[in-house]
Motif scaffolding. Structure first.
Motif, PDB file in Angstrom:
ATOM      1  N   ALA A 278       0.812  -1.218   0.000  1.00 18.43           N
ATOM      2  CA  ALA A 278       0.000   0.000   0.000  1.00 18.43           C
ATOM      3  C   ALA A 278       0.848   1.272   0.000  1.00 18.43           C
ATOM      4  CB  ALA A 278      -0.949   0.006   1.193  1.00 18.43           C
ATOM      5  N   GLU A 279       1.927   1.302   0.743  1.00 19.90           N
ATOM      6  CA  GLU A 279       2.763   2.498   0.793  1.00 19.90           C
ATOM      7  C   GLU A 279       3.387   2.781  -0.572  1.00 19.90           C
ATOM      8  OE1 GLU A 279       6.696   3.958   3.176  1.00 19.90           O
ATOM      9  OE2 GLU A 279       5.231   2.793   4.329  1.00 19.90           O
ATOM     10  N   PHE A 280       3.895   1.746  -1.223  1.00 20.90           N
ATOM     11  CA  PHE A 280       4.433   1.879  -2.577  1.00 20.90           C
ATOM     12  C   PHE A 280       3.326   2.331  -3.531  1.00 20.90           C
ATOM     13  CE2 PHE A 280       5.092  -0.165  -6.763  1.00 20.90           C
ATOM     14  CZ  PHE A 280       6.297   0.427  -7.140  1.00 20.90           C
ATOM     15  N   GLY A 281       2.152   1.713  -3.421  1.00 24.54           N
ATOM     16  CA  GLY A 281       1.027   2.052  -4.291  1.00 24.54           C
ATOM     17  C   GLY A 281       0.597   3.499  -4.163  1.00 24.54           C
ATOM     18  N   VAL A 282       0.529   4.002  -2.939  1.00 22.25           N
ATOM     19  CA  VAL A 282       0.151   5.406  -2.727  1.00 22.25           C
ATOM     20  C   VAL A 282       1.214   6.327  -3.333  1.00 22.25           C
ATOM     21  CG1 VAL A 282      -0.115   7.197  -0.954  1.00 22.25           C
ATOM     22  CG2 VAL A 282      -1.319   5.024  -0.731  1.00 22.25           C
ATOM     23  N   SER A 283       2.473   6.004  -3.128  1.00 21.26           N
ATOM     24  CA  SER A 283       3.559   6.825  -3.653  1.00 21.26           C
ATOM     25  C   SER A 283       3.509   6.894  -5.179  1.00 21.26           C
ATOM     26  CB  SER A 283       4.897   6.244  -3.182  1.00 21.26           C
ATOM     27  OG  SER A 283       5.970   7.050  -3.573  1.00 21.26           O
ATOM     28  N   VAL A 284       3.352   5.750  -5.822  1.00 17.04           N
ATOM     29  CA  VAL A 284       3.292   5.702  -7.285  1.00 17.04           C
ATOM     30  C   VAL A 284       2.041   6.418  -7.789  1.00 17.04           C
ATOM     31  CG1 VAL A 284       3.009   4.150  -9.275  1.00 17.04           C
ATOM     32  CG2 VAL A 284       4.746   3.655  -7.527  1.00 17.04           C
ATOM     33  N   THR A 285       0.917   6.212  -7.123  1.00 20.69           N
ATOM     34  CA  THR A 285      -0.332   6.853  -7.542  1.00 20.69           C
ATOM     35  C   THR A 285      -0.243   8.371  -7.440  1.00 20.69           C
ATOM     36  OG1 THR A 285      -1.610   4.902  -6.924  1.00 20.69           O
ATOM     37  CG2 THR A 285      -2.823   6.966  -7.138  1.00 20.69           C
ATOM     38  N   PHE A 286       0.337   8.904  -6.365  1.00 19.94           N
ATOM     39  CA  PHE A 286       0.495  10.355  -6.243  1.00 19.94           C
ATOM     40  C   PHE A 286       1.453  10.890  -7.301  1.00 19.94           C
ATOM     41  CE2 PHE A 286      -1.666  10.103  -2.181  1.00 19.94           C
ATOM     42  CZ  PHE A 286      -2.346  11.313  -2.157  1.00 19.94           C
ATOM     43  N   TRP A 287       2.528  10.165  -7.590  1.00 22.58           N
ATOM     44  CA  TRP A 287       3.486  10.578  -8.622  1.00 22.58           C
ATOM     45  C   TRP A 287       2.792  10.643  -9.982  1.00 22.58           C
ATOM     46  CZ3 TRP A 287       6.196   6.739 -11.950  1.00 22.58           C
ATOM     47  CH2 TRP A 287       7.135   7.338 -12.803  1.00 22.58           C
ATOM     48  N   VAL A 288       2.098   9.566 -10.361  1.00 19.59           N
ATOM     49  CA  VAL A 288       1.412   9.533 -11.653  1.00 19.59           C
ATOM     50  C   VAL A 288       0.279  10.566 -11.680  1.00 19.59           C
ATOM     51  CG1 VAL A 288       0.057   8.116 -13.251  1.00 19.59           C
ATOM     52  CG2 VAL A 288       2.075   7.144 -12.131  1.00 19.59           C
ATOM     53  N   GLY A 289      -0.436  10.727 -10.574  1.00 17.62           N
ATOM     54  CA  GLY A 289      -1.506  11.722 -10.506  1.00 17.62           C
ATOM     55  C   GLY A 289      -0.989  13.139 -10.711  1.00 17.62           C
ATOM     56  N   ALA A 290       0.164  13.462 -10.136  1.00 15.13           N
ATOM     57  CA  ALA A 290       0.760  14.789 -10.322  1.00 15.13           C
ATOM     58  C   ALA A 290       1.148  15.005 -11.783  1.00 15.13           C
ATOM     59  CB  ALA A 290       1.973  14.966  -9.410  1.00 15.13           C
ATOM     60  N   ILE A 291       1.659  13.968 -12.419  1.00 17.50           N
ATOM     61  CA  ILE A 291       2.004  14.060 -13.841  1.00 17.50           C
ATOM     62  C   ILE A 291       0.732  14.224 -14.666  1.00 17.50           C
ATOM     63  CG2 ILE A 291       3.001  12.837 -15.818  1.00 17.50           C
ATOM     64  CD1 ILE A 291       4.898  11.478 -13.709  1.00 17.50           C
ATOM     65  N   LEU A 292      -0.302  13.486 -14.318  1.00 15.68           N
ATOM     66  CA  LEU A 292      -1.587  13.587 -15.022  1.00 15.68           C
ATOM     67  C   LEU A 292      -2.144  15.018 -14.937  1.00 15.68           C
ATOM     68  CD1 LEU A 292      -3.868  12.170 -16.543  1.00 15.68           C
ATOM     69  CD2 LEU A 292      -4.784  11.464 -14.345  1.00 15.68           C
ATOM     70  N   ALA A 293      -2.094  15.627 -13.763  1.00 19.42           N
ATOM     71  CA  ALA A 293      -2.568  17.006 -13.601  1.00 19.42           C
ATOM     72  C   ALA A 293      -1.745  17.956 -14.466  1.00 19.42           C
ATOM     73  CB  ALA A 293      -2.511  17.419 -12.132  1.00 19.42           C
ATOM     74  N   HIS A 294      -0.432  17.770 -14.476  1.00 21.19           N
ATOM     75  CA  HIS A 294       0.447  18.593 -15.310  1.00 21.19           C
ATOM     76  C   HIS A 294       0.090  18.436 -16.794  1.00 21.19           C
ATOM     77  CE1 HIS A 294       4.115  20.356 -16.963  1.00 21.19           C
ATOM     78  NE2 HIS A 294       4.182  19.287 -17.719  1.00 21.19           N
ATOM     79  N   ARG A 295      -0.077  17.183 -17.248  1.00 20.70           N
ATOM     80  CA  ARG A 295      -0.372  16.935 -18.671  1.00 20.70           C
ATOM     81  C   ARG A 295      -1.733  17.505 -19.069  1.00 20.70           C
ATOM     82  NH1 ARG A 295       2.742  11.883 -19.539  1.00 20.70           N
ATOM     83  NH2 ARG A 295       4.816  12.668 -19.076  1.00 20.70           N
TER      84      ARG A 295
END
Length: 152
Positions: free
Chosen positions: A114-131
């Motif tokens: 779960a900790e890895f999953g949250v970290s990856v999801t926030f990283w990808v989500g931030a990129i998604l918002a930028h894109r």
């Protein structure tokens, strides 16, 4: 223009290391299409060298380039979110060396840690918002009437 999208180096070191354990080195020649809109997203990449362009089909207008991705940037976002369908196209603008990832394997790791999953999801989500922001600005630049005040 807004600041650059978060690179993989923004992940906590232990999560970056865990993600990179899935990486395989790949090479694409200039002009190679990595994916098309609505294609199943079963892989993603992090650019090592070269440049990848993202494009979007615009009815009656072709497929304008929305953004160019370079070293350390993530290519492919749809692999993390159902229904896992690409929302843009991507093409190697130059010869590209990249890390390629098996999306189902990374999603499985996200579910089991779960900790890895949250970290990856926030990283990808931030990129998604930028894109999303970059895409909106680019399409307005291309297609909004000059002087329309849409960005005001």
């Amino acid at each position: 223009m807004s600041s650059a999208a978060p690179k993989v180096s923004t992940l906590p070191p232990e999560h970056r290391e865990r993600l990179m354990a899935f990486a395989e080195d790949v090479h694409f020649e200039s002009g190679h299409r990595l994916f098309e809109e609505q294609q199943h997203a079963d892989r993603f990449w992090i650019v090592k060298t070269g440049a990848v362009t993202l494009d979007a089909k615009v009815p009656g207008r072709g497929s304008p380039v929305i953004e160019t991705l370079r070293h350390g940037e993530l290519v492919g976002l749809s692999w993390l979110f159902p229904p896992y369908l690409c929302q843009s196209g991507a093409e190697a603008m130059t010869p590209v060396r990249a890390y390629e990832f098996d999306a189902p394997a990374v999603r499985s790791m996200c579910r089991s840690d779960a900790e890895f999953g949250v970290s990856v999801t926030f990283w990808v989500g931030a990129i998604l918002a930028h894109r999303l922001h970059v895409t909106r600005v680019r399409l307005l630049d291309l297609y909004a009437p000059h002087g329309s005040g849409i960005l005001a």
